[in-house]
Design a protein around this motif. Structure first.
Motif, PDB file in Angstrom:
ATOM      1  N   VAL B  21       0.836  -1.202   0.000  1.00 52.76           N
ATOM      2  CA  VAL B  21       0.000   0.000   0.000  1.00 52.76           C
ATOM      3  C   VAL B  21       0.869   1.249   0.000  1.00 52.76           C
ATOM      4  N   LEU B  22       1.903   1.225   0.826  1.00 59.08           N
ATOM      5  CA  LEU B  22       2.790   2.387   0.922  1.00 59.08           C
ATOM      6  C   LEU B  22       3.456   2.675  -0.427  1.00 59.08           C
ATOM      7  N   THR B  23       3.951   1.631  -1.066  1.00 55.65           N
ATOM      8  CA  THR B  23       4.586   1.817  -2.373  1.00 55.65           C
ATOM      9  C   THR B  23       3.611   2.422  -3.366  1.00 55.65           C
ATOM     10  N   PHE B  24       2.415   1.861  -3.387  1.00 54.04           N
ATOM     11  CA  PHE B  24       1.401   2.337  -4.319  1.00 54.04           C
ATOM     12  C   PHE B  24       1.145   3.823  -4.103  1.00 54.04           C
ATOM     13  N   LEU B  25       1.036   4.225  -2.844  1.00 50.91           N
ATOM     14  CA  LEU B  25       0.776   5.621  -2.549  1.00 50.91           C
ATOM     15  C   LEU B  25       1.936   6.515  -2.971  1.00 50.91           C
ATOM     16  N   ILE B  26       3.144   6.084  -2.655  1.00 50.51           N
ATOM     17  CA  ILE B  26       4.303   6.913  -2.996  1.00 50.51           C
ATOM     18  C   ILE B  26       4.305   7.233  -4.480  1.00 50.51           C
ATOM     19  N   PHE B  27       4.090   6.219  -5.309  1.00 46.17           N
ATOM     20  CA  PHE B  27       4.226   6.450  -6.723  1.00 46.17           C
ATOM     21  C   PHE B  27       2.988   7.008  -7.381  1.00 46.17           C
ATOM     22  N   ASN B  28       1.894   7.021  -6.672  1.00 42.53           N
ATOM     23  CA  ASN B  28       0.713   7.627  -7.277  1.00 42.53           C
ATOM     24  C   ASN B  28       0.572   9.082  -6.901  1.00 42.53           C
ATOM     25  N   VAL B  29       1.400   9.498  -5.983  1.00 42.23           N
ATOM     26  CA  VAL B  29       1.286  10.864  -5.526  1.00 42.23           C
ATOM     27  C   VAL B  29       2.229  11.773  -6.323  1.00 42.23           C
ATOM     28  N   ILE B  30       3.054  11.171  -7.155  1.00 45.21           N
ATOM     29  CA  ILE B  30       4.015  11.964  -7.915  1.00 45.21           C
ATOM     30  C   ILE B  30       3.291  12.845  -8.921  1.00 45.21           C
ATOM     31  N   PRO B  31       3.568  14.110  -8.915  1.00 47.74           N
ATOM     32  CA  PRO B  31       2.925  14.992  -9.881  1.00 47.74           C
ATOM     33  C   PRO B  31       3.578  14.856 -11.252  1.00 47.74           C
ATOM     34  N   ALA B  32       2.871  15.307 -12.261  1.00 48.21           N
ATOM     35  CA  ALA B  32       3.414  15.365 -13.614  1.00 48.21           C
ATOM     36  C   ALA B  32       3.863  14.007 -14.134  1.00 48.21           C
ATOM     37  N   SER B  33       3.370  12.932 -13.569  1.00 39.30           N
ATOM     38  CA  SER B  33       3.769  11.654 -14.108  1.00 39.30           C
ATOM     39  C   SER B  33       2.513  10.919 -14.520  1.00 39.30           C
TER      40      SER B  33
END
Lengths: 347, 319, 541
Positions: B21-33
């Protein structure tokens, strides 16, 4: 450990710190390496002086098409094929003392000094952050035990479970793109503080776990029970009784933490997810130079040697500190090994 | 014992879930991606991007996207955003290189770590001990990227004694396989040899003062026997537990650096590429892969410790 | 002398080599296996999805569209020639209708006949799988509707399987359409080809080579296409059948290792250029014998946002053009860059070389003093891939030297283009970018990069926000006309007209190279500027 120190204090009449200091002074090797560390710090602090008065260039100024005079001969800083000039030593009057850093023709010596500032700063600040956070969490978990301990321990376990380097890289990339904005605190994406926060945060479990263990065993000791029985509040017990007895451990952890943080920063910056241009650190210099390793090996070897010397100095001095503060402390040694895990696993 | 084991394994699953879950959140919160935009290419039209977004479900609510991705990981269907290859297959292909690196290095560091630690302890205070201590501290302080650079330059590029990059399959050519791995093994092992020798030395020195050793000596056992049968054996327990943790973490992703430095085509290198490309499917799968090993070895260590030291079973250990 | 040595060497190689030269049995130039290496697996081995030169190189001789590009070096490689179609299209109805006829007797590698309706299905497949190439075909009547619904068929394509006739109706005249019919996106695949990425299980081929094995991430290999030998080759005698019987390509991540293998004659050819630190050495040692510099058509430049001060003043933009020294950039690219000072690069039809702003720092400062901009704060953008990040750093240094208060932002290459193409990103003043041609038609540069119509809030390609109505009209008009010498001359004028306004600082074209081992005849290797190395042209000495 606490009781031992208390016991020692009474008969001789001198404080445990005084004893520790005396033991440290007798450890020549540790002192020598401590001195080395100080020298390195002075070296990087001198960066602006060197840049302004000797090399006459900043760390980011490019000199691709320029020529300099070396021992009377005019030589290109970067030749037609893109190969940078090697160390000129004093032949150029101090300019390009260690040569140029690649096809942009920047002064390697100047970059080495400025890069060191970033590396040392991050090492120090991250270690400080880790130590403070780990201490607070360990005190809370160890004092309250129960569900507080469970929550804290489980969170630490979660971070611990994450492959450490992957977590650092992932956070590095994510935050390097967008920066960090939590409530009123806003950190822009290229800031060096991002790297500090990532390293400082990720290394917390490695320090917090052994500290928590120590707090737990201290908690059982009589003097703590006595204090609680006397009606001392949690803050008084945590910061008045427990913390002082942890202080030697914390000091040693902090010192070793600097070493670990520096190694971690080197790895992250090498991979391109730590310090971002135009800032530079020893780790990112190694990353830049790695492509040119067969033709200009000094560009990787020099910054790497600086990291090695600094970390070595910190480790030896840290060992000396540990010996001085408590030569028999098992926790400290285990902690050293526990602390070395992230760096050991940072490979 | 069984209850403890089950509980530990249950915790393992919970932690893995939390990690995912943590990984998913980290990478979905990245802007402009926006993966849809990357896939759409340089002459992207809004319509094309919208079409891709819909097909891949990028506009679904996050929990749903998470569940879909996790489902695909376990069914082996997960496709990466870049180049659309099957993630699980690619990870499986990378396992030989990563395992070769880690297991080989582990053999080396354990052998030399234990050997040096033992020698240091039995000749504590002597010249050999001092020398080994110096080497150990130096070893712990060496940055891997520096060691690799030095080795690569002097032993590979300049003199051509060793190959600089690349991984050769064991099945293809065992000699070449080992030849390509010597420098990486050495790089990984050096740091840990120092650490392990110091820990063993310290444990042995402490053990030598314990009562049971004095008893053994009093019983007339030879010094050698005392050392190996009693002291060493008992000092190895913490070493083994430490090894479990380090090895788990190494497989779990720390081999990234070494694989990158030496061009070894393993899971670590795939991890790095995926992270650089912000390619979430492989990132998720690899993080889970890595975390699994870390958590597994953690659990094994705890179970082994509990087995060996019943006091620990009841939780709240001083670890 | 060398040739003699080779003759002695050949039997030894043939006997003991693991390269699989067994087929030739010690002599002859035909047959055998060509071995090659790539630095990474192509983006796709699906002609409908691949959008990189590496992918196009791999499929140039495997999947044929109705038209293709002449297998020739340099500008000759820009000529559109018939492939599966009998001849170039008949263009009628004011440029809106294209009529072609499929050759009779064509077959796929699995033996099934090629049908005219396969072309229609192949174009429809582009939209079904959301191909990045689909925008090129949106101008076909009914295509936009099909893109949305993905059901039914594209009404603007009418085919007759009996006669082989294909009639395509466009919404507006489109001068680049013949070029687009020659792109790999328009390759004709069997009607039943699944509407998903088939990289791991490639479709049957119409060209001289068929892909027989595909291991994504690892490598792939070809053998001669039996359909080519049987019938296709006779129907298309102008296209080479290739000299090798088999081609095996493997992925070798490390460029230095690839160079090493070529030098030791273990691999015949490497697709990427030698890495920067070996480039000079390889060039010195092998140029003319095993190494050749190639010029794909692309442009590397620094865009300046003409809507944001100080770049809204043409004098400032011209001054910066004078200040940037392309010689420095050539050095930064370690020889893999050919300096260019205009919109169109060498090799593109319509390129007539000129340099309006030869490097002159004094002149730059003078112009700047005249312009005297009040806003001197500039944000400079670049991506993090070497040497583009270094080019950005150099540019940043030049701006600082001119007295601007410049900040450099280095962004992950993965999100760079979408970030700078998004109007909501703040401070998009100036930065690095590149553009590779889709096909050798100058409109492919002017329209997306400099025409006012292309300015978009997201996915913007006209980063300078250039919007000159007269020039816009010229680009649009030329875009409707098929390319001929008249149009080329007008494009050359357009090039100058734009550079007078200096929306960019163009600095060069990235070169690649051909590097082969000692057995391959370097002179026979063809590098098509759009498709890259022509695998069918490789032959042994």
């Amino acid at each position: 450990m606490a009781s031992e120190l208390h016991a020692e204090a009474s008969p001789t009449g001198s404080s445990p710190w005084g004893l520790a200091l005396r033991r440290l002074r007798r450890n020549r090797v540790a002192l020598a390496f401590g001195g080395l560390f100080v020298l390195i710090v002075l070296f990087v602090l001198a960066a602006p002086l060197w840049a302004d008065h000797v090399a006459d260039t900043g760390p980011n100024q490019t000199h691709t098409l320029e020529k300099i005079e070396v021992d009377g001969e005019r030589r290109e800083v970067v030749n037609v094929e893109g190969k940078p000039i090697g160390p000129v030593w004093l032949g150029g009057g101090g300019k390009f003392f260690l040569g140029a850093d690649g096809r942009l023709g920047r002064d390697e010596m100047v970059r080495l000094m400025y890069g060191g500032r970033a590396s040392l700063f991050i090492g120090f600040a991250a270690a400080l952050m880790t130590t403070v956070l780990a201490t607070i969490l360990a005190l809370l978990a160890g004092y309250y035990r129960g569900w507080v301990d469970t929550v804290i321990s489980r969170t630490l376990d979660l971070i611990w479970a994450f492959p450490v380097l992957l977590l650092g890289i992932g956070l590095g990339i994510a935050l390097a793109l967008g920066g960090l904005a939590i409530g009123p605190v806003e950190i822009p994406s290229g800031s060096i503080w991002i790297t500090v926060l990532i390293i400082g945060g990720v290394l917390v479990p490695y320090m917090a776990r052994p500290l928590r263990g120590q707090v737990l065993s201290l908690r059982e000791k009589e003097f703590v029970e006595a204090s609680v029985a006397q009606g001392a509040g949690p803050l008084r017990v945590m910061f008045g009784e427990l913390l002082p007895n942890l202080s030697s451990t914390i000091i040693v952890f902090f010192t070793l933490g600097i070493a670990n943080a520096m190694l971690f920063e080197a790895a992250l910056s090498f991979l391109g997810v730590g310090v971002q241009p135009p800032d530079t650190s020893w780790g990112s210099m190694i990353g830049d130079g790695f492509n040119l390793i067969s033709s200009a090996p000094l560009l990787t070897i020099l910054p790497g040697t600086m990291i090695f010397l600094t970390v070595l100095a910190v480790n030896v001095f840290g060992d000396g500190l540990r010996d001085a503060l408590d030569p028999h402390s098992k926790v400290l040694l285990e902690a050293h090994s526990g602390m070395a895990e992230p760096e050991g696993t940072a490979i | 014992m069984a209850a403890f084991t089950l509980r530990r394994l249950g915790e393992m699953v919970a932690v893995l879930f939390a990690v995912s879950v943590l990984t998913f959140l980290i990478f979905n919160v990245i802007p402009a991606s926006d993966p849809a935009q990357s896939m759409a290419g340089k002459s992207a039209t809004p319509q094309l991007v919208a079409s891709i977004t819909e097909e891949w479900g990028f506009d679904d609510p996050l929990p749903q996207q998470y569940l879909t991705m996790m489902g695909k990981i376990f069914s082996g269907d997960l496709i990466s955003y870049q180049g659309q290859e099957n993630v699980v297959e690619r990870i499986v292909e990378g396992i030989p290189a990563t395992f070769s690196l880690c297991i080989g290095a582990a053999v080396i560091w354990m052998f030399f770590g234990i050997l040096f630690g033992y020698l240091s302890a039995v000749r504590a205070g002597g010249l050999l001990d001092k020398l080994l201590t110096v080497l150990a501290v130096a070893g712990i302080s060496i940055p891997v990227i520096w060691l690799a650079s030095v080795l690569l330059y002097y032993l590979a590029y300049k003199t051509g004694l060793f190959p600089a990059q690349g991984y050769v399959e064991l099945s293809e050519d065992p000699v070449d396989w080992a030849y390509h791995l010597i420098l990486p093994w050495f790089t990984v092992a050096v740091t840990l040899v120092g650490l392990y020798s110091r820990v063993l030395r310290s444990n042995m020195l402490d053990a030598m003062n314990e009562d049971y050793v004095r008893t053994a000596r009093a019983k007339g056992l030879g010094e050698r026997q005392v050392m190996t049968r009693h002291v060493l054996r008992n000092s190895l327990i913490p070493i083994v537990t430490l090894f479990g943790l380090d090895f788990g973490a190494l497989i779990g992703g720390s081999a990234i650096l070494t694989e990158r430095l030496f061009g070894l085509d393993g899971v670590g290198l795939y991890a790095f590429e995926s992270i650089e490309n912000l390619d979430l499917p492989p990132i998720m799968a690899i993080v889970l892969f890595g975390a699994f090993f870390v958590v597994l070895f953690n659990a094994l260590v705890d179970i082994a410790y509990a087995y060996l030291d019943p006091r620990v079973k009841l939780g709240s250990s001083a670890r | 002398m060398r040739k003699l040595g080779l003759t002695l060497l050949l039997p030894v190689l043939a006997a003991g080599s693991a390269l699989g030269l067994a087929a030739c049995g010690g002599g002859g130039k035909e047959g055998g296996t060509l071995t090659g290496s790539y630095a990474s697996f192509p983006d796709y081995l699906d002609p409908a999805l691949s959008y990189t030169q590496e992918g196009w190189t791999a499929m140039y001789n495997t999947y044929l569209p109705l038209l293709t590009y002449a297998h020739a070096n340099g500008s000759a490689g820009g000529e559109v020639v018939p492939a599966l179609a009998e001849s170039l299209p008949e263009i009628t109805n004011g440029g809106r209708t294209y009529t072609l006829t499929l050759r009779k007797g064509l077959e796929y590698s699995d033996g099934t006949p090629v049908r005219a309706s396969d072309f229609a299905r192949s174009i429809e497949r582009l939209f079904k799988i959301n191909s990045p190439g689909s925008p090129f075909y949106e101008g076909i009547v009914g295509a936009e509707k099909f893109a949305k619904t993905k059901t039914g068929s594209i009404t603007g394509i009418k085919t007759n399987d009996k006669t082989g006739e294909i009639v395509i109706d466009l919404v507006k005249p489109r001068g680049t359409f013949s070029n687009e019919l020659g792109m790999l996106f328009a390759a004709v695949l069997p009607s039943g080809t699944p509407a998903k990425n088939i990289t791991a299980d490639p479709a049957p081929a119409t060209g001289p080579y068929v892909i027989v094995k595909s291991e994504p991430g690892r490598g792939w290999s070809y053998t001669r296409n039996p359909a080519w030998t049987r019938t296709n080759g006779d129907l298309m005698p102008d296209l080479s059948a290739g000299h090798f019987d088999k081609i095996e390509i493997k992925v070798v991540n490390n460029d230095s290792t690839q160079v090493n293998e070529i030098e030791r004659d273990k691999t015949d050819w490497m697709q990427p250029p030698p890495p920067a630190d070996l480039y000079a050495k390889v060039k010195d040692n092998y140029e003319g014998t095993q190494f050749r510099v190639e010029h794909p058509i692309n442009i590397y430049y620094f865009w300046m946002n003409t809507t944001r001060p100080p770049f809204d003043d043409v004098k400032v933009r011209q001054a910066i053009n004078y200040a940037v020294n392309t010689a420095a950039l050539e050095r930064i690219y370690a020889g893999a860059l050919a300096a260019n000072h205009q919109i169109l690069p060498e090799g593109m039809p319509g390129h007539e070389e000129f340099d309006l702003y030869p490097h002159n720092m004094a002149k730059a400062k003078e112009l700047l003093a005249q312009a005297n901009p009040s806003d001197r704060e500039i944000t400079v953008w670049t991506d993090n891939e070497s040497p583009n990040n270094e080019a950005g750093a150099y540019y940043h240094g030049v701006l600082k030297e001119l007295g601007f208060d410049a900040t450099l932002k280095t962004i992950n290459a993965e999100v760079y283009f979408s970030l700078i193409g998004n109007a909501s990103t703040p401070d998009l003043d100036t930065g690095w970018v590149n553009w590779y041609e889709d096909y050798p038609n100058p409109n492919d540069f002017f329209q997306p990069l400099l025409s006012g119509e292309s300015i978009a809030p997201i996915y913007n390609t006209n980063l300078s926000h250039m919007d000159d109505p007269k020039l816009n009209a010229k680009v649009a008009k030329l875009g409707e006309e098929p390319l001929g010498p008249e149009q080329e001359a007008e494009y050359a004028e357009l090039d100058k007209a734009y550079m007078e306004q200096a929306p960019w600082v163009p600095y060069g074209t990235n070169t690649v190279s051909t590097f082969v081992d000692s057995e391959i005849d370097l002179d026979k290797v063809i590098f098509n500027p759009t498709f890259g190395h022509d695998l069918a042209s490789f032959e042994r000495k």
